[in-house]
Design a protein around this motif. Sequence first.
Motif, short mmCIF file in Angstrom:
data_model
loop_
_atom_site.label_atom_id
_atom_site.label_comp_id
_atom_site.label_asym_id
_atom_site.label_seq_id
_atom_site.Cartn_x
_atom_site.Cartn_y
_atom_site.Cartn_z
N ASN A 126 0.82 -1.21 0.00
CA ASN A 126 0.00 0.00 0.00
C ASN A 126 0.86 1.26 0.00
O ASN A 126 0.59 2.22 -0.73
CB ASN A 126 -0.92 -0.02 1.22
CG ASN A 126 -1.98 1.05 1.17
OD1 ASN A 126 -2.93 0.97 0.40
ND2 ASN A 126 -1.82 2.08 1.98
N VAL A 127 1.92 1.27 0.81
CA VAL A 127 2.81 2.43 0.87
C VAL A 127 3.52 2.63 -0.47
O VAL A 127 3.63 3.75 -0.97
CB VAL A 127 3.84 2.25 2.00
CG1 VAL A 127 4.95 3.30 1.90
CG2 VAL A 127 3.16 2.34 3.35
N ASP A 160 4.42 -0.94 8.47
CA ASP A 160 3.48 -0.30 7.57
C ASP A 160 2.14 -1.04 7.63
O ASP A 160 2.10 -2.28 7.63
CB ASP A 160 4.01 -0.32 6.13
CG ASP A 160 5.19 0.60 5.94
OD1 ASP A 160 5.20 1.68 6.54
OD2 ASP A 160 6.12 0.22 5.19
N HIS A 167 -2.23 -0.71 6.33
CA HIS A 167 -3.28 0.04 5.65
C HIS A 167 -4.60 -0.15 6.37
O HIS A 167 -4.91 -1.25 6.85
CB HIS A 167 -3.40 -0.33 4.16
CG HIS A 167 -4.19 -1.56 3.87
ND1 HIS A 167 -5.57 -1.61 3.94
CD2 HIS A 167 -3.80 -2.81 3.49
CE1 HIS A 167 -5.99 -2.81 3.62
NE2 HIS A 167 -4.95 -3.57 3.35
N PRO A 198 -2.95 4.77 4.41
CA PRO A 198 -1.70 4.42 5.08
C PRO A 198 -1.73 4.74 6.57
O PRO A 198 -2.29 5.75 7.00
CB PRO A 198 -0.65 5.27 4.35
CG PRO A 198 -1.43 6.41 3.77
CD PRO A 198 -2.79 5.86 3.44
N ARG A 222 0.75 3.63 10.41
CA ARG A 222 1.96 3.01 10.91
C ARG A 222 1.75 2.50 12.32
O ARG A 222 1.18 3.20 13.16
CB ARG A 222 3.14 3.99 10.89
CG ARG A 222 4.48 3.28 11.07
CD ARG A 222 5.65 4.19 10.83
NE ARG A 222 5.94 5.01 12.00
CZ ARG A 222 7.08 5.65 12.20
NH1 ARG A 222 8.03 5.60 11.29
NH2 ARG A 222 7.27 6.38 13.28
#
Length: 291
Positions: A141-142, A261, A263, A268, A270
């Motif tokens: 995703n990142v 990371d 989602h 996004p 963390r």
Amino acid sequence: MLLIVNPAAAGGRLGKQWPRVRSLLESVGLKVPQAFTRAPGHATELAAEAVAKGTEAVVAVGGDGTICEVVEGLHQAGGGVLGILPLGTGNDTARTLGIPRKLKAAIATLHQPQLREVDLMRVGSRVVVNAVGMGMLGAINVKAAGLKKVRGLTAYLLAAVHTLFRYRPPTVELESEGFRYRGAMTILAIHNGPTTGGGFRLAPGAVPDDGQLEACLVEGVGIAGRFPRLLAALRGSLHRWPKSHFLRFQRLRLSCQQPLDVHLDGNPFRCDPPGIEVSVLPRALSVLAPR
């Protein structure tokens, strides 16, 4: 009623198509106020402000990430009903909540709805409607968000191929009802609904109003083992593979020694050490659903 429109949804196509969508809404008598998002997180602010001013129903117009932001705003404000016009790329949240993915049918749902109560996931201090992805899912995703020349599903697929080769599984600890694990984590998919990413069936049995969450944990897997597992995720059989664990729970604790990371329905996020807790909020969201 307020429409919160994300013009960047579906790779920017929604912004271009909005005049046609607005005409369809007006043709059935839905001439309601609209607010357009300007940046990530803006939909949350708009939804919370709308509820504070007395708006009863807030309609998320966009994809899964837009819906998740709107729901966060409703939750922060302590009220409001969610409507959905699913005009994003994947539209998995609409699939989970039983919202028609064809535009005219979705508009009809807003015009003559039935109220449905569904569960939410609490992820730390945030709430999520459909799916949380950690490990390789969060890294994909990142990477997709960082691709500037391509967007939508194409960006996701390119990011997936890149991440499959480069991802290094971190060591984590997981604990939920009757389950404990310590070791490498390739994938942790936590779901309130069955699919994510436009149809990847990572939790094929998940139901959004049963007071339970489902998860699939994949232990550390080498590069050669990741490609067939990606196909298994499409088919809904990933949880049956070796080094996979199927979990059904109300509360789960993840501990980590390095940032991960994540989602949240594509947005996004963390997870910082020492970790995070995920739990279910039963019947915490009211949705305008088809009769």
